[in-house]
Motif scaffolding. Structure first.
Motif, short mmCIF file in Angstrom:
data_model
loop_
_atom_site.label_atom_id
_atom_site.label_comp_id
_atom_site.label_asym_id
_atom_site.label_seq_id
_atom_site.Cartn_x
_atom_site.Cartn_y
_atom_site.Cartn_z
N LYS A 181 0.82 -1.21 0.00
CA LYS A 181 0.00 0.00 0.00
C LYS A 181 0.86 1.27 0.00
N ILE B 227 6.68 -9.97 -12.40
CA ILE B 227 5.55 -9.18 -11.89
C ILE B 227 5.94 -7.71 -11.76
N SER C 90 4.61 -4.33 -13.81
CA SER C 90 4.18 -3.12 -13.11
C SER C 90 4.83 -1.88 -13.72
N TYR D 273 2.10 0.99 -13.30
CA TYR D 273 1.24 0.81 -12.13
C TYR D 273 2.09 0.88 -10.87
N PHE E 276 1.70 -0.42 -6.93
CA PHE E 276 0.86 -1.42 -6.26
C PHE E 276 -0.29 -0.76 -5.50
N LEU F 243 -3.67 -0.37 -7.23
CA LEU F 243 -4.48 -1.55 -7.54
C LEU F 243 -5.67 -1.66 -6.60
N ALA F 244 -6.71 -2.36 -7.08
CA ALA F 244 -7.87 -2.64 -6.22
C ALA F 244 -7.42 -3.53 -5.06
N HIS G 110 -8.50 -6.20 -3.71
CA HIS G 110 -8.46 -7.66 -3.88
C HIS G 110 -7.19 -8.09 -4.62
N TRP G 111 -6.67 -7.20 -5.52
CA TRP G 111 -5.41 -7.51 -6.19
C TRP G 111 -4.24 -7.40 -5.22
N LEU G 112 -4.32 -6.47 -4.31
CA LEU G 112 -3.29 -6.34 -3.27
C LEU G 112 -3.25 -7.60 -2.40
N LEU H 186 -4.13 -10.62 -3.33
CA LEU H 186 -3.56 -11.71 -4.13
C LEU H 186 -2.04 -11.58 -4.23
N LEU H 187 -1.54 -10.36 -4.44
CA LEU H 187 -0.11 -10.14 -4.51
C LEU H 187 0.57 -10.43 -3.17
#
Length: 235
Positions: free
Chosen positions: A112, A174, A178, A183, A185, A188-189, A191-193, A195-196
């Motif tokens: 984040k 990955i 990015s 992008y 991190f 990102l939405a 839910h993608w955070l 998953l990552l």
């Protein structure tokens, strides 16, 4: 006619000369060659040991022992994967599960942050450099052992040399994606955070299991796989 101990030793040297360096693969081939030579002698009793050996060797085809080596490597790769998954599943028990959750939450906090990509890229790059150095050193040690004709088992070599640099390369891919798509991190939405963060957590656990846990258990795993391991190493 039975082969003598000297002739059996000659078969071991013969397999080494044909690029078979691991003792368990050598033993399997020597056993096969010895039985086949004895059968050849039943039919062609006038052949010398060397002639019977060459006749037996020709049955392996133009690639010699390469097919056998590849088959054994596939078999041992499967064995290694089973070992890895055993330790991976064992990881998710108390108190390690608490450590895993803490690591997962730490990755969410890091991702984040606006500098997350640079932080993870730096750590990944350092790990890959270390991993490449370790691999080069391990291969040098392995080469010396081969030159000294030490008895090295295939799984033993895999435990010593197998590293998770593929994980590091996946991390780099990955991070590259990015950069390509510009992008961060934290853009990102959520839910993608998640998953990552899960991916990075599993990557760290995988690296630790391959590089620390399995090598520490090497003796136990080798004795479990090869009943003759302890006896051979004493010789």
């Amino acid at each position: 006619m039975k082969l003598s101990e000297i002739q059996i030793d000659e078969l071991y040297k013969f397999t080494r000369q044909h690029y078979v360096y691991h003792y368990d693969v050598q033993s399997e081939l020597v056993d096969h060659l010895a039985n086949d030579i004895e059968e050849i002698w039943v039919e062609y009793s006038n052949l010398s040991f060397e002639q019977a050996r060459e006749k037996s060797f020709k049955k392996f085809g133009i690639f010699g022992f390469m097919d056998v080596i590849e088959a054994k490597q596939k078999q041992m790769n499967k064995r290694y994967r089973k070992i890895y998954w055993r330790f991976f599943k064992e990881w998710f028990t108390v108190p390690k599960i608490l450590l895993t959750i803490s690591l997962f939450l730490a990755f969410i906090i890091i991702l984040k942050n606006t500098i997350a990509i640079y932080f993870i890229l730096g750590i990944t790059f350092i790990y890959i450099l270390y991993d490449l150095f370790y691999l080069a050193r391990a291969r040098k040690r392995n080469k010396k052992k081969i030159e000294k004709q030490e008895k090295i088992f295939l799984l033993e070599a895999m435990i010593r040399d197998t590293r998770s640099n593929f994980t590091g390369l996946n991390l780099l891919n990955i991070l590259n994606m990015s950069f390509i798509f510009r992008y961060h991190f934290n853009d990102l939405a959520f839910h993608w955070l998640l998953l990552l963060a899960l991916f990075f957590t599993i990557a760290v656990i995988s690296i630790y299991i391959n590089n620390k846990v399995i090598p520490q258990k090497a003796e136990e795993l080798l004795q479990e796989t090869y009943p003759e391991y302890k006896l051979v190493k004493k010789l």
